[in-house]
Design a protein around this motif. Structure first.
Motif, PDB file in Angstrom:
ATOM      1  N   ALA A  27       9.068  -3.084  17.933  1.00 58.26           N
ATOM      2  CA  ALA A  27      10.449  -2.674  18.200  1.00 58.26           C
ATOM      3  C   ALA A  27      10.768  -2.794  19.695  1.00 58.26           C
ATOM      4  CB  ALA A  27      10.682  -1.249  17.713  1.00 58.26           C
ATOM      5  N   GLY A  28       9.833  -2.370  20.546  1.00 57.66           N
ATOM      6  CA  GLY A  28      10.047  -2.490  21.987  1.00 57.66           C
ATOM      7  C   GLY A  28      10.166  -3.937  22.433  1.00 57.66           C
ATOM      8  N   ALA A  29       9.320  -4.804  21.888  1.00 58.72           N
ATOM      9  CA  ALA A  29       9.371  -6.226  22.234  1.00 58.72           C
ATOM     10  C   ALA A  29      10.670  -6.852  21.740  1.00 58.72           C
ATOM     11  CB  ALA A  29       8.154  -6.953  21.659  1.00 58.72           C
ATOM     12  N   VAL A  30      11.131  -6.454  20.564  1.00 61.66           N
ATOM     13  CA  VAL A  30      12.393  -6.979  20.031  1.00 61.66           C
ATOM     14  C   VAL A  30      13.566  -6.514  20.895  1.00 61.66           C
ATOM     15  CG1 VAL A  30      14.007  -6.864  18.079  1.00 61.66           C
ATOM     16  CG2 VAL A  30      11.578  -7.319  17.664  1.00 61.66           C
ATOM     17  N   VAL A  31      13.580  -5.239  21.273  1.00 58.33           N
ATOM     18  CA  VAL A  31      14.648  -4.731  22.143  1.00 58.33           C
ATOM     19  C   VAL A  31      14.677  -5.502  23.456  1.00 58.33           C
ATOM     20  CG1 VAL A  31      15.353  -2.737  23.555  1.00 58.33           C
ATOM     21  CG2 VAL A  31      14.848  -2.444  21.116  1.00 58.33           C
ATOM     22  N   ALA A  32      13.513  -5.750  24.039  1.00 54.32           N
ATOM     23  CA  ALA A  32      13.451  -6.507  25.295  1.00 54.32           C
ATOM     24  C   ALA A  32      13.964  -7.928  25.095  1.00 54.32           C
ATOM     25  CB  ALA A  32      12.022  -6.530  25.825  1.00 54.32           C
ATOM     26  N   THR A  33      13.645  -8.541  23.967  1.00 57.42           N
ATOM     27  CA  THR A  33      14.117  -9.897  23.674  1.00 57.42           C
ATOM     28  C   THR A  33      15.632  -9.906  23.490  1.00 57.42           C
ATOM     29  OG1 THR A  33      11.980 -10.414  22.675  1.00 57.42           O
ATOM     30  CG2 THR A  33      13.802 -11.891  22.158  1.00 57.42           C
ATOM     31  N   VAL A  34      16.165  -8.899  22.837  1.00 54.11           N
ATOM     32  CA  VAL A  34      17.622  -8.797  22.654  1.00 54.11           C
ATOM     33  C   VAL A  34      18.315  -8.602  24.006  1.00 54.11           C
ATOM     34  CG1 VAL A  34      19.468  -7.353  21.667  1.00 54.11           C
ATOM     35  CG2 VAL A  34      17.495  -8.022  20.258  1.00 54.11           C
ATOM     36  N   ILE A  35      17.755  -7.767  24.859  1.00 49.48           N
ATOM     37  CA  ILE A  35      18.307  -7.592  26.213  1.00 49.48           C
ATOM     38  C   ILE A  35      18.306  -8.927  26.935  1.00 49.48           C
ATOM     39  CG2 ILE A  35      17.847  -6.571  28.501  1.00 49.48           C
ATOM     40  CD1 ILE A  35      16.816  -4.062  26.955  1.00 49.48           C
ATOM     41  N   TRP A  36      17.187  -9.638  26.860  1.00 45.20           N
ATOM     42  CA  TRP A  36      17.069 -10.948  27.515  1.00 45.20           C
ATOM     43  C   TRP A  36      18.099 -11.920  26.943  1.00 45.20           C
ATOM     44  CZ3 TRP A  36      15.817 -15.735  25.497  1.00 45.20           C
ATOM     45  CH2 TRP A  36      15.522 -16.731  26.426  1.00 45.20           C
ATOM     46  N   TRP A  37      18.254 -11.918  25.626  1.00 46.93           N
ATOM     47  CA  TRP A  37      19.213 -12.816  24.968  1.00 46.93           C
ATOM     48  C   TRP A  37      20.637 -12.502  25.432  1.00 46.93           C
ATOM     49  CZ3 TRP A  37      18.470 -17.114  22.214  1.00 46.93           C
ATOM     50  CH2 TRP A  37      19.581 -17.676  21.577  1.00 46.93           C
ATOM     51  N   ALA A  38      20.973 -11.228  25.507  1.00 44.60           N
ATOM     52  CA  ALA A  38      22.309 -10.823  25.966  1.00 44.60           C
ATOM     53  C   ALA A  38      22.538 -11.280  27.408  1.00 44.60           C
ATOM     54  CB  ALA A  38      22.477  -9.309  25.840  1.00 44.60           C
ATOM     55  N   LEU A  39      21.540 -11.121  28.251  1.00 48.86           N
ATOM     56  CA  LEU A  39      21.656 -11.606  29.629  1.00 48.86           C
ATOM     57  C   LEU A  39      21.856 -13.119  29.648  1.00 48.86           C
ATOM     58  CD1 LEU A  39      18.873  -9.465  31.336  1.00 48.86           C
ATOM     59  CD2 LEU A  39      21.345  -9.315  31.749  1.00 48.86           C
ATOM     60  N   GLY A  40      21.149 -13.832  28.769  1.00 49.10           N
ATOM     61  CA  GLY A  40      21.275 -15.285  28.700  1.00 49.10           C
ATOM     62  C   GLY A  40      22.646 -15.756  28.258  1.00 49.10           C
ATOM     63  N   SER A  41      23.398 -14.886  27.599  1.00 47.52           N
ATOM     64  CA  SER A  41      24.739 -15.277  27.166  1.00 47.52           C
ATOM     65  C   SER A  41      25.754 -15.212  28.305  1.00 47.52           C
ATOM     66  CB  SER A  41      25.199 -14.415  25.986  1.00 47.52           C
ATOM     67  OG  SER A  41      25.445 -13.096  26.402  1.00 47.52           O
ATOM     68  N   VAL A  42      25.386 -14.554  29.403  1.00 44.11           N
ATOM     69  CA  VAL A  42      26.321 -14.440  30.530  1.00 44.11           C
ATOM     70  C   VAL A  42      25.779 -15.028  31.838  1.00 44.11           C
ATOM     71  CG1 VAL A  42      27.526 -12.432  29.575  1.00 44.11           C
ATOM     72  CG2 VAL A  42      25.572 -12.081  31.095  1.00 44.11           C
ATOM     73  N   LEU A  43      24.508 -15.413  31.850  1.00 39.78           N
ATOM     74  CA  LEU A  43      23.898 -15.950  33.069  1.00 39.78           C
ATOM     75  C   LEU A  43      23.524 -17.413  32.889  1.00 39.78           C
ATOM     76  CD1 LEU A  43      21.409 -13.019  33.913  1.00 39.78           C
ATOM     77  CD2 LEU A  43      23.637 -13.466  34.978  1.00 39.78           C
ATOM     78  N   SER A  44      23.495 -18.134  33.972  1.00 40.21           N
ATOM     79  CA  SER A  44      22.989 -19.507  33.942  1.00 40.21           C
ATOM     80  C   SER A  44      21.482 -19.462  33.682  1.00 40.21           C
ATOM     81  CB  SER A  44      23.255 -20.196  35.280  1.00 40.21           C
ATOM     82  OG  SER A  44      22.410 -19.647  36.287  1.00 40.21           O
ATOM     83  N   PRO A  45      20.877 -20.579  33.260  1.00 39.51           N
ATOM     84  CA  PRO A  45      19.425 -20.575  33.045  1.00 39.51           C
ATOM     85  C   PRO A  45      18.629 -20.153  34.286  1.00 39.51           C
ATOM     86  CG  PRO A  45      20.391 -22.487  31.985  1.00 39.51           C
ATOM     87  CD  PRO A  45      21.494 -21.823  32.783  1.00 39.51           C
TER      88      PRO A  45
END
Length: 163
Positions: A27-45
Motif C-alpha cells: 500500500a505504501g509503495a502504491v501510494v508513492a507511485t500514485v504521488i509520482w504519477w500525479a507529479l508526472g501529470s504536471v511536470l516535465s520529464p
C-alpha cells in the motif's frame, strides 16, 4: 498508554497507507507511485526526475526521524511504517519519466521493488536484520537500488530494440 506524536505517524505511515490491513508495504509503495504519477501529470520529464530525487532524499531523512519517534510505541520495524517503501519505489521511478513508456516503467518499477523488498536478496536481508530507524530505511533503499539496476537494463534493452 500514550499515543505516538501525529507528525511522525503521518510521515511514517505514508499518509496513512501503513494502516491498510492487507499488505501495508505494498500500500505504501502504491501510494508513492500514485504521488509520482500525479507529479508526472504536471511536470516535465526532467522536472519529474529532479523532484523524485528530492523526494528520495527528503523522505529518507524524514522517514528516519519519524521511524525513530515511532519505534518506542510500535517496536523496532513496525509494519505500519511504510515511508521506507515509499522511498524504495521512488528510486527506480527515477528512471521512468519518459512519457511514452511512463505507465509501463512505473508498473515495472513497482513490481521490481516489491519483489526485491519481499525476497531481500544480495545483502538486503542483512540490512533488514539491523536495529535502528536508519536500517529500517536502508534495506528499502537497497531494494530500490537493485530495482533501478534491473529496470535500467530493461529500459536499455527496450530502447535498443525499438530504435
Amino acid at each position: 498508554m500514550k499515543q505516538p506524536p501525529l507528525l511522525p505517524v503521518i510521515i511514517g505511515t505514508g499518509f496513512g497507507a501503513g494502516f491498510w490491513p492487507w499488505g501495508p508495504g505494498t500500500a505504501g509503495a502504491v501510494v508513492a507511485t500514485v504521488i509520482w504519477w500525479a507529479l508526472g501529470s504536471v511536470l516535465s520529464p526532467v522536472a519529474l526526475t529532479v523532484v523524485t530525487a528530492l523526494l528520495v532524499v527528503l523522505f529518507t531523512v524524514l522517514g528516519t526521524w519519524a521511524t525513530a519517534r515511532l519505534q518506542p510505541f510500535w517496536g523496532d520495524d513496525p509494519s505500519r511504517v511504510v515511508v521506507d517503501e515509499m522511498v524504495g519505489v521512488w528510486i527506480p521511478l527515477l528512471l521512468a519519466a519518459d512519457p511514452h513508456y511512463r505507465l509501463w516503467w512505473a508498473l515495472a518499477a513497482l513490481l521490481l521493488f516489491r519483489v526485491f523488498d519481499i525476497v531481500k536478496p544480495f545483502g538486503i536481508r542483512r540490512l533488514d536484520r539491523r536495529r535502528g530507524a536508519l536500517w529500517v530505511m536502508l534495506d528499502d533503499v537497497a531494494a530500490g537500488l537493485y530495482s533501478a539496476l534491473v529496470l535500467g537494463l530493461i529500459i536499455l534493452i527496450t530502447y535498443a530494440y525499438t530504435s
